[in-house]
Design an enzyme around this catalytic site. Structure first.
Site, PDB file in Angstrom:
ATOM      1  N   GLY A  12       0.778  -1.235   0.000  1.00  0.00           N
ATOM      2  CA  GLY A  12       0.000   0.000   0.000  1.00  0.00           C
ATOM      3  C   GLY A  12       0.811   1.287   0.000  1.00  0.00           C
ATOM      4  N   ASN A  14       1.566   2.993  -2.658  1.00  0.00           N
ATOM      5  CA  ASN A  14       0.881   3.913  -3.580  1.00  0.00           C
ATOM      6  C   ASN A  14      -0.361   4.515  -2.924  1.00  0.00           C
ATOM      7  OD1 ASN A  14       2.092   4.099  -6.430  1.00  0.00           O
ATOM      8  ND2 ASN A  14       2.293   1.920  -5.919  1.00  0.00           N
ATOM      9  N   HIS A 110       1.069   1.142 -13.360  1.00  0.00           N
ATOM     10  CA  HIS A 110       1.890   0.014 -13.818  1.00  0.00           C
ATOM     11  C   HIS A 110       3.363   0.424 -13.772  1.00  0.00           C
ATOM     12  CE1 HIS A 110       2.849  -3.673 -15.902  1.00  0.00           C
ATOM     13  NE2 HIS A 110       3.695  -2.961 -16.617  1.00  0.00           N
ATOM     14  N   GLU A 148     -10.851  -3.421 -21.248  1.00  0.00           N
ATOM     15  CA  GLU A 148     -11.039  -4.868 -21.112  1.00  0.00           C
ATOM     16  C   GLU A 148      -9.769  -5.674 -21.360  1.00  0.00           C
ATOM     17  OE1 GLU A 148     -14.647  -6.425 -22.829  1.00  0.00           O
ATOM     18  OE2 GLU A 148     -15.773  -4.643 -22.238  1.00  0.00           O
TER      19      GLU A 148
HETATM   20  C1  GRF Z   1       3.557  -1.252  -7.462  1.00  0.00           C
HETATM   21  O1  GRF Z   1       4.784  -1.532  -8.028  1.00  0.00           O
HETATM   22  C2  GRF Z   1       2.546  -1.035  -8.553  1.00  0.00           C
HETATM   23  O2  GRF Z   1       3.054  -0.421  -9.675  1.00  0.00           O
HETATM   24  C3  GRF Z   1       2.139  -2.436  -8.874  1.00  0.00           C
HETATM   25  O3  GRF Z   1       2.120  -3.089  -7.620  1.00  0.00           O
HETATM   26  C4  GRF Z   1       2.992  -2.445  -6.715  1.00  0.00           C
HETATM   27  C5  GRF Z   1       2.183  -2.057  -5.500  1.00  0.00           C
HETATM   28  O4  GRF Z   1       2.904  -1.591  -4.427  1.00  0.00           O
HETATM   29  N1  GRF Z   1       0.935  -2.468  -9.656  1.00  0.00           N
HETATM   30  P1  GRF Z   1       2.157  -0.938  -3.176  1.00  0.00           P
HETATM   31  O5  GRF Z   1       1.180  -1.967  -2.624  1.00  0.00           O
HETATM   32  O6  GRF Z   1       1.471   0.311  -3.610  1.00  0.00           O
HETATM   33  O7  GRF Z   1       3.246  -0.669  -2.167  1.00  0.00           O
END
Ligand code: GRF
Length: 197
Positions: A12, A14, A110, A148
């Site tokens: 988490g 992000n 991503h 999709e």
């Molecule tokens: C990140 O690298 C994001 O790009 C990918 O999964 C990871 C998630 O990390 N889709 P976090 O849970 O936000 O620490």
């Protein structure tokens, strides 16, 4: 006020970047109303609770079939009726029914510069392993709308990150998060909340 739901599976960071940006005012006009995880042990859930944000676990293990799980997720999202669904490290392929219910209302972060190192099988560390194996000198992150396909939706923002000699997948993953993901995800939400898109 943009009503945002965040879907998570893991650490988490992000989600944290987005909550920090809302709290410090760099993301305006947006509110996270709920954080949903498919994984009951996701640390992201603790991060949300610490800020008083409602959480919910919807795990495929609690359902007899994938279809039932998909339905539960769809129904939960319909109940919330969010303006925006943010996939922040959500390790579940979003079923077509959900994409169709929320067209251009779902965004994903991503960890590469799409169209490189994306699509089926490119998630987590695998993305960075593939970038190092190919020997690219620049990688980065992409925020895109979810359609999709897998990582095929319209691109909202991208940020490049340098690959350095001696990088391991873990070191590169961390740099991509710090220099790109944690910046462009809140930025994209702010653009949507501000009606720029
Ligand atoms: C990140 O690298 C994001 O790009 C990918 O999964 C990871 C998630 O990390 N889709 P976090 O849970 O936000 O620490």
């Amino acid at each position: 006020m943009l009503k945002v739901v965040v879907l998570v599976s893991g650490g988490g960071t992000n989600l944290k970047a987005l909550m920090d940006a809302i709290d410090d005012g760099s993301v305006k006009n947006a509110r996270i109303v709920k954080v949903i995880s498919n994984n009951p042990n996701a640390y992201a859930l603790e991060r949300a609770k610490d800020r008083g944000i409602e959480t919910r676990v919807i795990s495929p293990k609690d359902f007899e079939s994938r279809g039932e799980f998909n339905n539960a997720l769809l129904n939960e999202l319909k109940d919330i009726a969010p303006d925006l669904i943010v996939l922040a490290g959500f390790m579940v392929v979003i079923p077509k029914e959900i994409v169709r219910e929320f067209p251009m209302k779902i965004i994903n972060i991503h960890p590469s510069l799409i169209p490189s190192f994306c699509g089926k099988g490119y998630y987590g560390l695998k993305v960075h392993e593939a970038a190092l194996e190919r020997g690219v000198k620049v990688t980065g992150a992409t925020v895109h709308y979810v359609d999709e396909g897998t990582d095929t939706g319209p691109i909202i923002l991208q940020k490049a990150v340098e690959v350095r000699a001696g990088d391991t997948p873990q070191v590169l993953q961390r740099r991509v998060m710090e220099e790109a993901e944690w910046k462009i995800l809140p930025l994209a939400v702010n653009m949507i909340a501000g009606g720029e898109l």
